[in-house]
Design a protein around this motif. Structure first.
Motif, mmCIF file in Angstrom:
data_model
loop_
_atom_site.group_PDB
_atom_site.id
_atom_site.type_symbol
_atom_site.label_atom_id
_atom_site.label_comp_id
_atom_site.label_asym_id
_atom_site.label_seq_id
_atom_site.Cartn_x
_atom_site.Cartn_y
_atom_site.Cartn_z
ATOM 1 N N UNK A 1 0.838 -1.204 0.000
ATOM 2 C CA UNK A 1 0.000 0.000 0.000
ATOM 3 C C UNK A 1 0.872 1.253 0.000
ATOM 4 N N UNK A 2 1.967 1.219 0.747
ATOM 5 C CA UNK A 2 2.890 2.356 0.772
ATOM 6 C C UNK A 2 3.470 2.601 -0.628
ATOM 7 N N UNK A 3 3.875 1.524 -1.292
ATOM 8 C CA UNK A 3 4.445 1.642 -2.638
ATOM 9 C C UNK A 3 3.393 2.126 -3.635
ATOM 10 N N UNK A 4 2.181 1.615 -3.529
ATOM 11 C CA UNK A 4 1.110 2.044 -4.434
ATOM 12 C C UNK A 4 0.790 3.517 -4.215
ATOM 13 N N UNK A 5 0.809 3.961 -2.950
ATOM 14 C CA UNK A 5 0.555 5.369 -2.663
ATOM 15 C C UNK A 5 1.651 6.246 -3.271
ATOM 16 N N UNK A 6 2.905 5.860 -3.099
ATOM 17 C CA UNK A 6 4.004 6.642 -3.685
ATOM 18 C C UNK A 6 3.883 6.714 -5.207
ATOM 19 N N UNK A 7 3.553 5.595 -5.822
ATOM 20 C CA UNK A 7 3.401 5.572 -7.281
ATOM 21 C C UNK A 7 2.242 6.464 -7.719
ATOM 22 N N UNK A 8 1.124 6.396 -7.014
ATOM 23 C CA UNK A 8 -0.037 7.228 -7.352
ATOM 24 C C UNK A 8 0.291 8.706 -7.163
ATOM 25 N N UNK A 9 0.973 9.011 -6.077
ATOM 26 C CA UNK A 9 1.363 10.402 -5.810
ATOM 27 C C UNK A 9 2.303 10.910 -6.903
ATOM 28 N N UNK A 10 3.231 10.067 -7.341
ATOM 29 C CA UNK A 10 4.166 10.457 -8.406
ATOM 30 C C UNK A 10 3.451 10.663 -9.738
ATOM 31 N N UNK A 11 2.475 9.787 -10.054
ATOM 32 C CA UNK A 11 1.698 9.949 -11.294
ATOM 33 C C UNK A 11 0.930 11.256 -11.277
ATOM 34 N N UNK A 12 0.323 11.572 -10.130
ATOM 35 C CA UNK A 12 -0.424 12.825 -9.998
ATOM 36 C C UNK A 12 0.515 14.019 -10.151
ATOM 37 N N UNK A 13 1.672 13.968 -9.514
ATOM 38 C CA UNK A 13 2.634 15.068 -9.620
ATOM 39 C C UNK A 13 3.127 15.233 -11.055
ATOM 40 N N UNK A 14 3.387 14.121 -11.719
ATOM 41 C CA UNK A 14 3.847 14.174 -13.114
ATOM 42 C C UNK A 14 2.764 14.780 -14.006
#
Length: 124
Positions: free
Chosen positions: A42-55
């Motif tokens: 879940x931590x990794x999925x959150x980081x990935x989602x946050x990075x996609x949103x930032x990108x």
């Protein structure tokens, strides 16, 4: 009746809004999951989602799977509106608007180079 002219700026605004909402909601979902479970996945999925949103917010770049998911969500929303509003006097108009919104999202995403599984193949 003639078909209305498509406004690329309006299509873009609708698509960008839909993409932003999708990525924001997905990020919030994984943030809650990461906070509640403390699981590494879940931590990794959150980081990935946050990075996609930032990108998306900084560069306007969206992956193909996100484009497809946004269109699918818009199609599901249009279908839900059609079912829920069928009995209402304004139901058909609401449903037609939701379908036009979905079509606008598709048009803009295609101008950005995205293709969808249900697109008709191009003729040579």
């Amino acid at each position: 009746m003639t078909s209305p002219q498509h406004d690329p700026e309006r299509d873009g605004a609708m698509a960008r809004s839909a993409i932003d909402a999708y990525l924001t909601n997905r990020t919030r979902y994984w943030e809650r999951a990461a906070q509640q479970t403390q699981a590494a996945e879940a931590q990794a999925a959150y980081r990935a989602a946050r990075n996609r949103l930032a990108r998306w917010k900084s560069e306007g770049v969206v992956d193909d799977w996100v484009a497809s998911a946004v269109v699918e969500a818009a199609e599901q929303d249009a279908a839900r509106i059609g079912r829920e509003a069928a009995a209402a006097r304004t139901g058909p108009a609401l449903h037609a608007t939701a379908i036009r919104h979905t079509e606008a999202i598709r048009r803009w995403l295609r101008t950005q180079g995205h293709r969808f599984a249900d697109d008709a193949p191009e003729k040579a």
